[in-house]
Design an enzyme around this catalytic site. Structure first.
Site, PDB file in Angstrom:
ATOM      1  N   GLU A 270      -6.691  -8.022  -0.316  1.00 51.05           N
ATOM      2  CA  GLU A 270      -7.205  -7.993   1.060  1.00 51.05           C
ATOM      3  C   GLU A 270      -8.701  -7.712   1.048  1.00 51.05           C
ATOM      4  O   GLU A 270      -9.115  -6.568   0.864  1.00 51.05           O
ATOM      5  CB  GLU A 270      -6.493  -6.911   1.900  1.00 51.05           C
ATOM      6  CG  GLU A 270      -5.031  -7.196   2.165  1.00 51.05           C
ATOM      7  CD  GLU A 270      -4.369  -6.127   3.043  1.00 51.05           C
ATOM      8  OE1 GLU A 270      -5.071  -5.453   3.827  1.00 51.05           O
ATOM      9  OE2 GLU A 270      -3.128  -5.971   2.927  1.00 51.05           O
TER      10      GLU A 270
ATOM     11  N   GLU B 282       0.825  -1.213   0.000  1.00 50.89           N
ATOM     12  CA  GLU B 282       0.000   0.000   0.000  1.00 50.89           C
ATOM     13  C   GLU B 282       0.860   1.265   0.000  1.00 50.89           C
ATOM     14  O   GLU B 282       0.633   2.178   0.808  1.00 50.89           O
ATOM     15  CB  GLU B 282      -0.950   0.003   1.202  1.00 50.89           C
ATOM     16  CG  GLU B 282      -1.966  -1.116   1.165  1.00 50.89           C
ATOM     17  CD  GLU B 282      -3.097  -0.945   2.169  1.00 50.89           C
ATOM     18  OE1 GLU B 282      -2.900  -0.245   3.177  1.00 50.89           O
ATOM     19  OE2 GLU B 282      -4.168  -1.502   1.933  1.00 50.89           O
TER      20      GLU B 282
HETATM   21  C1  GAL Z   1      -4.289  -2.785   5.143  1.00 46.86           C
HETATM   22  C2  GAL Z   1      -2.852  -3.261   5.271  1.00 46.86           C
HETATM   23  C3  GAL Z   1      -2.785  -4.517   6.122  1.00 46.86           C
HETATM   24  C4  GAL Z   1      -3.562  -4.312   7.387  1.00 46.86           C
HETATM   25  C5  GAL Z   1      -4.984  -3.911   7.065  1.00 46.86           C
HETATM   26  C6  GAL Z   1      -5.842  -3.661   8.261  1.00 46.86           C
HETATM   27  O1  GAL Z   1      -4.371  -1.508   4.679  1.00 46.86           O
HETATM   28  O2  GAL Z   1      -2.309  -3.533   4.005  1.00 46.86           O
HETATM   29  O3  GAL Z   1      -1.449  -4.816   6.393  1.00 46.86           O
HETATM   30  O4  GAL Z   1      -2.940  -3.324   8.130  1.00 46.86           O
HETATM   31  O5  GAL Z   1      -4.974  -2.735   6.354  1.00 46.86           O
HETATM   32  O6  GAL Z   1      -5.940  -4.788   9.031  1.00 46.86           O
END
Ligand code: GAL
Length: 728
Positions: free
Chosen positions: A256, A187
C-alpha cells in the site's frame, strides 16, 4: 567494446525470448519468488500494481477502469475481497452485480493484467466493520482476529470458499488465470503486538491455513514482521524505502503506497502531490524494492451503507483515477511516465544489486549494472529545499529538491520525480437539471404506541438493529407531578443523555429539542439542554443514528454505539431523576424505511405533498421526484450542498449517506509533504462541506422516469439539489 556489444545483444535476445514466452506460454504459468522479486515463469519482474475495489464502482465501469490502469502502465490490479458483501447472512452468498468477483477478475484477465487478491478476510479498508459480516459478532464464544476456535472456523470457511471459487473458475496463474498473489489477514502485526501470545498462535495458524489451500501463488501478509515462511511480509505506508523483509530470500514488496487518503465526514479532504508519490516509488526501487501497489489507484464510492464509521461516501482518495473513473491529472500521466521509465530498466533492476555512492551531503547514486552489460542509475536529491547540479560519470544533471532521476543506460535521464510535464486538469461540476419535489413527513414515534418492543434499561444499538438500519428509536415516558415547583418557573428541566454515538436527535413531546453528533476521532456524545415538560405524562423519543461500523482498532467489534446512558433529568423536587433503568420502548428504522419509500411501489403507500405544502428545513422528511437522464456520457453527481444529513436512492439503489452539513475542519495551511508527509497530510476544503457531490453511476439510470428519493434527517432545502455533470 565488441564483447560488451555482444553481451548486450545476447541480453536483448534473452529478454525478447522471455517476453515471447510470457505471451505464448502464458496458458499456464508458475509464480515464485526469490530475494530480488516475484518470478513469473521463472522470470523476475518489477511489478507495478494498483488497488481497484470492485464494489466501489459498477460492473459497467470495470473494463474502463482496468483499461486506464493498463494504459497507465500497471501490471497488476489489487483488490480486497468483501466478506460482508458476499455473505450478508450465514451461508447466504451474494456474488452478483458490484459483488461479482469472478467477473471482475475476468475483466482484469481480458485486459492482460495480473491480479493480487487480498482475501483478508479482515480487510480494514474504511469498509463497514472492516469487511466482517455483522452476524459473525453474534456467534457464541467468538473473538475476532485471535486464537479463537469459532472465529478461525468461520475465517477458514470463507477463505476456502473464495479460493475454491477461484480454482473452479481457473483463475490462479497455474491454471492460466491472472491471480499471481494472495493475501491473508491485513496489518495484524500491530494487533499481535498488543495481544501477545494468542496473536502469535493465530498468525502461525492463518499462514498455514492459507498455504495449505495450495493456490500455487505466493501469500503475503502486510505489516506482519513475523510472517511465517513461505509467506512474505510486506510494507504499507507513504514511504517504504527502509523496509526489509523478515528473511533474506524474500523480495521487498510494498502493498500500500497511499496515493492520498480517505475522507471522513467532518474532516478536510486529503491529497498527496504526485511528485511525492513518484519520489517514494523510485526511492523504494533504488533500495531494492520490486513490487509497488498504489492504494488506491481508483478509490471509487462507498455506495449504500458500506462505509466504515464516519467515513465519507466518496472514497476518491485523490487516486490517479478519480471517483468518477476519469484520469486525475497530472497524477495519472506523471505516474505513467514513471512506469515507462522503470520498465525501460526492468531487466537491470531485477538482475543486479545496486552500488551506492555519495554525491553530496544529501545526494546519492544507486547504480544497477547487470552482468549482461546493462546499466540503470538513480540519482537522488533528498534535500527538501535546494536544487542541485551534480556530475555523474562525466555528465551533468539538475535535480530538483526531494527528487530522483532515473537514467537509462546510466546516461540518459528518462524521468525525474519532481519534473512534472502533464498539465493539471480541474474538474468542473456543471448543473444540468434541478428537480420538483414532493415531501412526506416521517413520524416521531413515542413509547408504547409505536414501538417494536420494550425493556428495562438501555440496549446497545448494534445488538438491537444488527445494522439493518442506521436508525434506532429509544422512547420513554416521564411522569411529572402537577405540584412540581419547576412548572411554575417556565417548566424547564435539564435533560442529559449520554450516547456512545454516532449522532442523536432528541424529541420531547414530539418537538425537536436538539441534534448532536460525533466524529471519527470522538464518536461519543452528550446531549445536555433545558427541555420543557408539562404535568402528567411526557414523551421522550431519542433517535440514535449510526454512521457506519468501526473498521479498525483493538477489538473494534466490541465497540458500542447508541444511547447507553446515563439519561437524567435535573431540577425536580426529588433532585436528579435517573431515567436509565426505567422502561424504554424501541423501534428499529424510520417508518419510511420500513415502508420502502425508496422504491416506486413502496412510495405509493403514503400521501406526498408538493408546492407550498412541501415540508422544508425540518427534520425527518422524505423527498421524491422523477427525472430524465441528461444527454451525453459525462459522469454525473448530485449537488447536495443545500441539504443536511441522510441518504439518497436512485431507482431504489442507495448512492450512499449524504452529510454536506458537516463542514470540514483541519489545517488547510501550507502542504509540506516533502519528507514528512506521513505526519502532515495535505488537506483541502476547510470550512466547506466534507462532501458536497455524490456520484450517480450512469448505469443506474434509464433514459426517462428515474426515481430519486432523499431522506433528510436534519432539515434542508431540496430545491437547492441539482444534477451536475463532471467535465475536465
Ligand atoms: C491501511 C489498511 C487499508 C486502509 C488504509 C487507509 O492501514 O491496510 O485497508 O485502511 O490503511 O486507507
Amino acid at each position: 567494446m565488441v564483447s560488451s556489444m555482444w553481451k548486450m545483444l545476447r541480453a536483448n535476445v534473452v529478454i525478447e525470448l522471455v517476453f515471447l514466452c510470457t505471451l505464448l506460454c502464458s496458458a499456464t504459468a508458475s509464480v515464485s519468488y526469490d530475494r530480488k522479486a516475484i518470478k513469473i515463469n521463472g522470470q523476475r519482474r518489477i511489478l507495478l500494481s494498483g488497488s481497484i475495489h470492485y464494489p466501489r464502482s459498477t460492473p459497467e465501469m470495470w473494463p474502463g477502469l482496468i483499461e486506464k490502469a493498463k494504459n497507465g502502465g500497471l501490471d497488476v490490479i489489487q483488490t480486497y475481497v468483501f466478506w460482508n458483501g458476499h455473505e450478508p447472512s450465514p451461508g447466504q452468498y451474494h456474488f452478483e452485480g458490484r459483488y461479482d468477483l469472478v467477473q471482475f477478475i475476468k475483466a482484469v484477465q481480458e485486459a492482460g493484467l495480473y491480479v493480487h487478491l487480498r482475501i483478508g478476510p479482515y480487510i480494514c479498508a474504511e469498509w463497514n466493520f472492516g469487511g466482517f459480516p455483522v452476524w459473525l459478532k453474534y456467534i457464541p464464544g467468538i473473538e475476532f482476529r485471535t486464537d479463537n476456535g469459532p472465529f478461525k472456523e468461520k475465517m477458514q470457511g470463507f477463505t476456502e470458499k473464495i479460493v475454491n471459487m477461484m480454482k473452479s473458475e481457473r483463475l490462479f496463474e497455474y491454471q492460466g488465470g491472472p491471480i499471481i498473489l494472495s493475501q491473508i489477514e491485513n496489518e495484524f502485526g500491530p494487533v499481535e503486538w498488543e495481544i501477545g501470545a494468542p496473536g502469535k498462535v493465530y498468525v502461525e495458524w492463518a499462514a498455514k491455513m492459507a498455504v495449505d489451500l495450495q493456490t500455487e501463488v505466493p501469500w503475503i501478509m502486510c505489516k506482519q514482521e513475523d510472517a511465517p515462511d513461505p509467506v512474505i511480509n510486506t510494507c504499507n505506508g507513504f514511504y517504504c524505502e527502509d523496509f526489509t523483509p523478515n528473511k533474506n530470500y524474500k523480495p521487498k514488496m510494498w502493498t500500500e503506497n497511499w496515493t492520498g487518503w480517505y475522507a471522513q465526514f467532518g474532516g478536510a479532504v486529503p491529497y498527496r502531490p504526485v511528485e511525492d508519490i513518484a519520489f517514494s516509488v523510485l526511492r523504494f526501487i533504488q533500495n531494492g524494492g520490486s513490487f509497488v501497489n498504489y492504494y488506491m489507484y481508483h478509490g471509487g464510492t462507498n455506495f449504500g451503507t458500506t462505509s466504515g464509521r464516519f467515513i465519507a461516501t466518496s472514497y476518491d482518495y485523490d487516486a490517479p483515477i478519480d471517483e468518477y473513473g476519469m484520469p486525475r491529472e497530472p497524477k495519472y500521466t506523471h505516474l505513467k511516465y514513471l512506469h515507462d521509465a522503470i520498465k525501460m530498466c526492468e531487466w537491470d533492476l531485477v538482475s543486479a544489486d545496486p552500488t551506492v555512492t555519495t554525491l553530496g551531503s544529501n545526494q546519492e547514486a544507486h547504480v544497477f549494472s547487470s552482468s549482461s552489460g546493462g546499466c540503470a542509475a538513480f540519482l537522488s536529491n533528498y534535500d527538501t529545499n535546494w536544487w542541485v547540479n551534480i556530475t555523474f560519470e562525466g555528465l551533468q544533471y539538475d535535480l530538483p529538491p526531494w527528487s530522483i532521476s532515473i537514467l537509462r543506460d546510466c546516461k540518459k535521464e528518462v524521468f525525474n520525480s519532481a519534473k512534472v510535464i502533464p498539465k493539471s486538469f480541474h474538474a468542473k461540476m456543471t448543473p444540468v437539471s434541478s428537480f420538483s419535489w414532493q415531501s412526506y413527513v416521517d413520524e416521531t414515534p413515542s413509547a408504547d404506541e409505536d414501538s417494536s418492543f420494550w425493556a428495562i434499561g438501555l440496549y446497545e444499538q448494534l445488538n438491537v438493529t444488527r445494522d439493518t438500519s442506521d436508525y434506532l428509536w429509544y422512547m420513554t415516558d416521564v411522569n411529572i407531578d402537577a405540584n412540581e415547583g419547576f412548572l411554575k418557573k417556565g417548566g424547564y428541566l435539564l435533560l442529559t443523555v449520554m450516547s456512545a454515538g454516532h449522532a442523536l436527535h432528541v424529541f420531547v413531546n414530539g418537538l425537536q429539542a436538539g441534534i448532536i453528533y460525533g466524529s471519527l476521532g470522538n464518536p461519543k456524545l452528550t446531549f445536555q439542554d433545558n427541555v420543557r415538560l408539562r404535568p402528567g405524562i411526557n414523551k421522550i423519543s431519542l433517535l440514535s443514528v449510526a454512521v457506519g461500523l468501526a473498521n479498525v482498532g483493538m477489538h473494534f467489534e466490541m465497540w458500542n454505539q447508541g444511547v447507553l446512558g446515563p439519561v437524567t433529568l435535573q431540577g425536580l423536587a426529588e433532585g436528579t431523576r435517573d431515567l436509565t433503568w426505567q422502561k424504554w420502548s424501541y423501534k428499529i428504522g424510520m417508518k419510511g424505511e420500513n415502508l420502502g419509500l425508496n422504491t416506486v411501489t413502496g412510495s405509493s403507500s403514503v400521501e406526498w405533498v408538493e408546492g407550498s405544502l412541501m415540508a422544508q428545513k425540518q427534520p425527518l422528511i422524505w423527498y421524491k421526484t422523477t427525472f430524465n437522464a441528461p444527454e451525453g456520457d459525462d459522469p454525473l453527481a448530485l449537488d447536495m450542498n443545500s441539504m443536511g444529513k441522510g441518504q439518497v436512492w436512485i431507482n431504489g439503489q442507495s448512492i450512499g449517506r449524504h452529510w454536506p452539513a458537516y463542514k470540514a475542519t483541519g489545517d488547510c495551511g501550507q502542504c509540506n509533504y516533502a519528507g514528512y508527509f506521513n505526519e502532515t497530510k495535505c488537506l483541502s476544503n476547510c470550512g466547506q462541506a466534507s462532501q458536497r457531490w455524490y456520484h450517480i453511476p450512469s448505469s443506474w439510470l434509464q433514459p426517462s422516469d428515474n426515481f430519486l428519493v432523499v431522506f433528510e434527517e436534519w432539515g434542508g432545502d431540496p430545491t437547492g439539489i441539482s444534477l451536475v455533470k463532471r467535465t475536465v
